[in-house]
Design a protein around this motif. Sequence first.
Motif, PDB file in Angstrom:
ATOM      1  N   LEU A  81      -4.939 -24.138-108.828  1.00 53.68           N
ATOM      2  CA  LEU A  81      -5.812 -22.969-108.789  1.00 53.68           C
ATOM      3  C   LEU A  81      -6.473 -22.813-107.432  1.00 53.68           C
ATOM      4  O   LEU A  81      -6.598 -21.702-106.892  1.00 53.68           O
ATOM      5  CB  LEU A  81      -6.871 -23.072-109.898  1.00 53.68           C
ATOM      6  CG  LEU A  81      -6.357 -22.883-111.332  1.00 53.68           C
ATOM      7  CD1 LEU A  81      -7.470 -23.166-112.345  1.00 53.68           C
ATOM      8  CD2 LEU A  81      -5.825 -21.460-111.520  1.00 53.68           C
ATOM      9  N   ARG A  82      -6.902 -23.937-106.837  1.00 53.17           N
ATOM     10  CA  ARG A  82      -7.521 -23.865-105.516  1.00 53.17           C
ATOM     11  C   ARG A  82      -6.505 -23.403-104.464  1.00 53.17           C
ATOM     12  O   ARG A  82      -6.834 -22.605-103.576  1.00 53.17           O
ATOM     13  CB  ARG A  82      -8.111 -25.220-105.136  1.00 53.17           C
ATOM     14  CG  ARG A  82      -9.400 -25.563-105.870  1.00 53.17           C
ATOM     15  CD  ARG A  82     -10.117 -26.715-105.187  1.00 53.17           C
ATOM     16  NE  ARG A  82      -9.336 -27.950-105.233  1.00 53.17           N
ATOM     17  CZ  ARG A  82      -9.412 -28.849-106.195  1.00 53.17           C
ATOM     18  NH1 ARG A  82     -10.262 -28.654-107.214  1.00 53.17           N
ATOM     19  NH2 ARG A  82      -8.672 -29.934-106.171  1.00 53.17           N
ATOM     20  N   MET A  83      -5.272 -23.895-104.555  1.00 58.13           N
ATOM     21  CA  MET A  83      -4.231 -23.474-103.615  1.00 58.13           C
ATOM     22  C   MET A  83      -3.947 -21.983-103.758  1.00 58.13           C
ATOM     23  O   MET A  83      -3.809 -21.250-102.764  1.00 58.13           O
ATOM     24  CB  MET A  83      -2.962 -24.281-103.856  1.00 58.13           C
ATOM     25  CG  MET A  83      -1.793 -23.878-102.959  1.00 58.13           C
ATOM     26  SD  MET A  83      -2.131 -24.162-101.214  1.00 58.13           S
ATOM     27  CE  MET A  83      -2.064 -25.958-101.189  1.00 58.13           C
ATOM     28  N   PHE A  84      -3.863 -21.498-105.012  1.00 59.60           N
ATOM     29  CA  PHE A  84      -3.606 -20.082-105.244  1.00 59.60           C
ATOM     30  C   PHE A  84      -4.737 -19.222-104.695  1.00 59.60           C
ATOM     31  O   PHE A  84      -4.512 -18.183-104.058  1.00 59.60           O
ATOM     32  CB  PHE A  84      -3.429 -19.842-106.749  1.00 59.60           C
ATOM     33  CG  PHE A  84      -3.191 -18.407-107.114  1.00 59.60           C
ATOM     34  CD1 PHE A  84      -1.961 -17.814-106.885  1.00 59.60           C
ATOM     35  CD2 PHE A  84      -4.209 -17.629-107.668  1.00 59.60           C
ATOM     36  CE1 PHE A  84      -1.739 -16.480-107.200  1.00 59.60           C
ATOM     37  CE2 PHE A  84      -3.994 -16.305-107.990  1.00 59.60           C
ATOM     38  CZ  PHE A  84      -2.757 -15.727-107.752  1.00 59.60           C
ATOM     39  N   ALA A  85      -5.974 -19.659-104.918  1.00 61.87           N
ATOM     40  CA  ALA A  85      -7.124 -18.907-104.406  1.00 61.87           C
ATOM     41  C   ALA A  85      -7.118 -18.867-102.885  1.00 61.87           C
ATOM     42  O   ALA A  85      -7.428 -17.852-102.262  1.00 61.87           O
ATOM     43  CB  ALA A  85      -8.423 -19.521-104.933  1.00 61.87           C
ATOM     44  N   ALA A  86      -6.738 -19.999-102.252  1.00 59.68           N
ATOM     45  CA  ALA A  86      -6.683 -20.046-100.787  1.00 59.68           C
ATOM     46  C   ALA A  86      -5.615 -19.106-100.250  1.00 59.68           C
ATOM     47  O   ALA A  86      -5.820 -18.410 -99.240  1.00 59.68           O
ATOM     48  CB  ALA A  86      -6.425 -21.474-100.320  1.00 59.68           C
ATOM     49  N   LEU A  87      -4.447 -19.064-100.911  1.00 61.46           N
ATOM     50  CA  LEU A  87      -3.383 -18.165-100.475  1.00 61.46           C
ATOM     51  C   LEU A  87      -3.791 -16.706-100.619  1.00 61.46           C
ATOM     52  O   LEU A  87      -3.513 -15.876 -99.734  1.00 61.46           O
ATOM     53  CB  LEU A  87      -2.106 -18.440-101.278  1.00 61.46           C
ATOM     54  CG  LEU A  87      -1.402 -19.771-100.993  1.00 61.46           C
ATOM     55  CD1 LEU A  87      -0.243 -19.980-101.960  1.00 61.46           C
ATOM     56  CD2 LEU A  87      -0.899 -19.819 -99.557  1.00 61.46           C
ATOM     57  N   VAL A  88      -4.434 -16.379-101.738  1.00 59.97           N
ATOM     58  CA  VAL A  88      -4.903 -15.004-101.939  1.00 59.97           C
ATOM     59  C   VAL A  88      -5.922 -14.628-100.875  1.00 59.97           C
ATOM     60  O   VAL A  88      -5.889 -13.530-100.300  1.00 59.97           O
ATOM     61  CB  VAL A  88      -5.488 -14.839-103.353  1.00 59.97           C
ATOM     62  CG1 VAL A  88      -6.185 -13.484-103.500  1.00 59.97           C
ATOM     63  CG2 VAL A  88      -4.391 -14.976-104.395  1.00 59.97           C
ATOM     64  N   PHE A  89      -6.829 -15.554-100.576  1.00 57.72           N
ATOM     65  CA  PHE A  89      -7.854 -15.284 -99.564  1.00 57.72           C
ATOM     66  C   PHE A  89      -7.220 -15.084 -98.180  1.00 57.72           C
ATOM     67  O   PHE A  89      -7.568 -14.141 -97.460  1.00 57.72           O
ATOM     68  CB  PHE A  89      -8.840 -16.449 -99.530  1.00 57.72           C
ATOM     69  CG  PHE A  89      -9.917 -16.311 -98.492  1.00 57.72           C
ATOM     70  CD1 PHE A  89     -10.977 -15.427 -98.690  1.00 57.72           C
ATOM     71  CD2 PHE A  89      -9.862 -17.039 -97.317  1.00 57.72           C
ATOM     72  CE1 PHE A  89     -11.958 -15.291 -97.730  1.00 57.72           C
ATOM     73  CE2 PHE A  89     -10.839 -16.906 -96.352  1.00 57.72           C
ATOM     74  CZ  PHE A  89     -11.901 -16.031 -96.564  1.00 57.72           C
ATOM     75  N   ALA A  90      -6.270 -15.982 -97.819  1.00 60.27           N
ATOM     76  CA  ALA A  90      -5.605 -15.853 -96.517  1.00 60.27           C
ATOM     77  C   ALA A  90      -4.811 -14.559 -96.430  1.00 60.27           C
ATOM     78  O   ALA A  90      -4.812 -13.873 -95.392  1.00 60.27           O
ATOM     79  CB  ALA A  90      -4.689 -17.051 -96.279  1.00 60.27           C
ATOM     80  N   GLY A  91      -4.115 -14.191 -97.507  1.00 60.55           N
ATOM     81  CA  GLY A  91      -3.365 -12.945 -97.499  1.00 60.55           C
ATOM     82  C   GLY A  91      -4.258 -11.731 -97.356  1.00 60.55           C
ATOM     83  O   GLY A  91      -3.926 -10.770 -96.651  1.00 60.55           O
ATOM     84  N   GLY A  92      -5.426 -11.770 -98.009  1.00 64.94           N
ATOM     85  CA  GLY A  92      -6.359 -10.660 -97.871  1.00 64.94           C
ATOM     86  C   GLY A  92      -6.895 -10.520 -96.466  1.00 64.94           C
ATOM     87  O   GLY A  92      -7.008  -9.410 -95.931  1.00 64.94           O
ATOM     88  N   ILE A  93      -7.220 -11.663 -95.844  1.00 63.38           N
ATOM     89  CA  ILE A  93      -7.704 -11.635 -94.454  1.00 63.38           C
ATOM     90  C   ILE A  93      -6.631 -11.083 -93.530  1.00 63.38           C
ATOM     91  O   ILE A  93      -6.892 -10.254 -92.649  1.00 63.38           O
ATOM     92  CB  ILE A  93      -8.133 -13.042 -94.013  1.00 63.38           C
ATOM     93  CG1 ILE A  93      -9.361 -13.503 -94.811  1.00 63.38           C
ATOM     94  CG2 ILE A  93      -8.423 -13.071 -92.521  1.00 63.38           C
ATOM     95  CD1 ILE A  93     -10.595 -12.669 -94.577  1.00 63.38           C
ATOM     96  N   TYR A  94      -5.372 -11.528 -93.706  1.00 65.25           N
ATOM     97  CA  TYR A  94      -4.284 -11.034 -92.849  1.00 65.25           C
ATOM     98  C   TYR A  94      -4.075  -9.535 -93.020  1.00 65.25           C
ATOM     99  O   TYR A  94      -3.850  -8.808 -92.058  1.00 65.25           O
ATOM    100  CB  TYR A  94      -2.996 -11.789 -93.163  1.00 65.25           C
ATOM    101  CG  TYR A  94      -1.815 -11.321 -92.349  1.00 65.25           C
ATOM    102  CD1 TYR A  94      -1.634 -11.763 -91.039  1.00 65.25           C
ATOM    103  CD2 TYR A  94      -0.892 -10.412 -92.870  1.00 65.25           C
ATOM    104  CE1 TYR A  94      -0.577 -11.330 -90.279  1.00 65.25           C
ATOM    105  CE2 TYR A  94       0.173  -9.964 -92.110  1.00 65.25           C
ATOM    106  CZ  TYR A  94       0.335 -10.429 -90.819  1.00 65.25           C
ATOM    107  OH  TYR A  94       1.382  -9.992 -90.061  1.00 65.25           O
ATOM    108  N   ALA A  95      -4.130  -9.065 -94.266  1.00 66.51           N
ATOM    109  CA  ALA A  95      -3.928  -7.636 -94.520  1.00 66.51           C
ATOM    110  C   ALA A  95      -5.006  -6.794 -93.850  1.00 66.51           C
ATOM    111  O   ALA A  95      -4.770  -5.654 -93.464  1.00 66.51           O
ATOM    112  CB  ALA A  95      -3.917  -7.369 -96.024  1.00 66.51           C
TER     113      ALA A  95
END
Length: 274
Positions: free
Chosen positions: A31-45
């Motif tokens: 869950l922490r890994m998924f949240a980190a990926l979502v956060f990084a993807g949002g920042i990149y977008a």
Amino acid sequence: MSSAMTSDTPRPAPGAPKQRGRVRRRLNSALRMFAALVFAGGIYAIVAPGGAQGAAPLTPAAEAGKALYDQSCISCHGANAQGVAGRGPSLIGVGSAAVEFQVETGRMPAARQEAQAGRKPPLYTNDQARQLGAFIQELGGGPQLPEGEDYASKGDIARGGELYRINCSSCHAFSGGGGALSSGKYAPTLEPATDRQIYAAMLTGPQNMPVFGDNELSPQDKFDIIAYVQNLKTDADPGGWGLGRFGPVTEGLAIFLVGVVALVFASLWIAGKS
């Protein structure tokens, strides 16, 4: 009675609490890994260029260049200039300077695959070549030429001669007449080259020519070389017949042939008189 009930109650299997704890830890990590990926993807977008808005629209010059590209270049270089195996290389990152040089000198579009694409009458005008360059530049970036047409007036002829003899004369000869290379290739003559074409050749290194980036030859160095090359075209031969300015080889050959012919005729004249 109490002892019987106690003996009949099922007991947890050994290690079960440890196993459940391990599963929970794994789920929490996932869950922490998924949240980190979502956060990084949002920042990149948010911060990536054109991430949310899409590709920037082309300028009018680039739009005109795209129409020309779709007409004559797409079959070899691909719909997005990514290249086509066995036909043409990718144009991503080559910049407008390379496109302008190849199109203005008639080397592109190429008639066929050969050891080296030679200069020929261009298919497009200089304005159309620059439109094609604008399209490729906006598509993938790369080296660009300075503004203007007259670079020679910005250079120093004497210093340009020194730089030319060090960096260019081994292939293009001391007079810019060009020369043969290996495997059917050659360094072309500089006689028909314009200021922008010479600058583009130094900046992009077409075919067998090395790339002289601004860290090797500064823009002012390039202006100096252009001034020297263009001065060669108007410089007279004070010694008489220049023999193509190819240097001592042609001069020695001419002297040898003329001398041998003169000696033969002199010998025949002497023999006839005697």
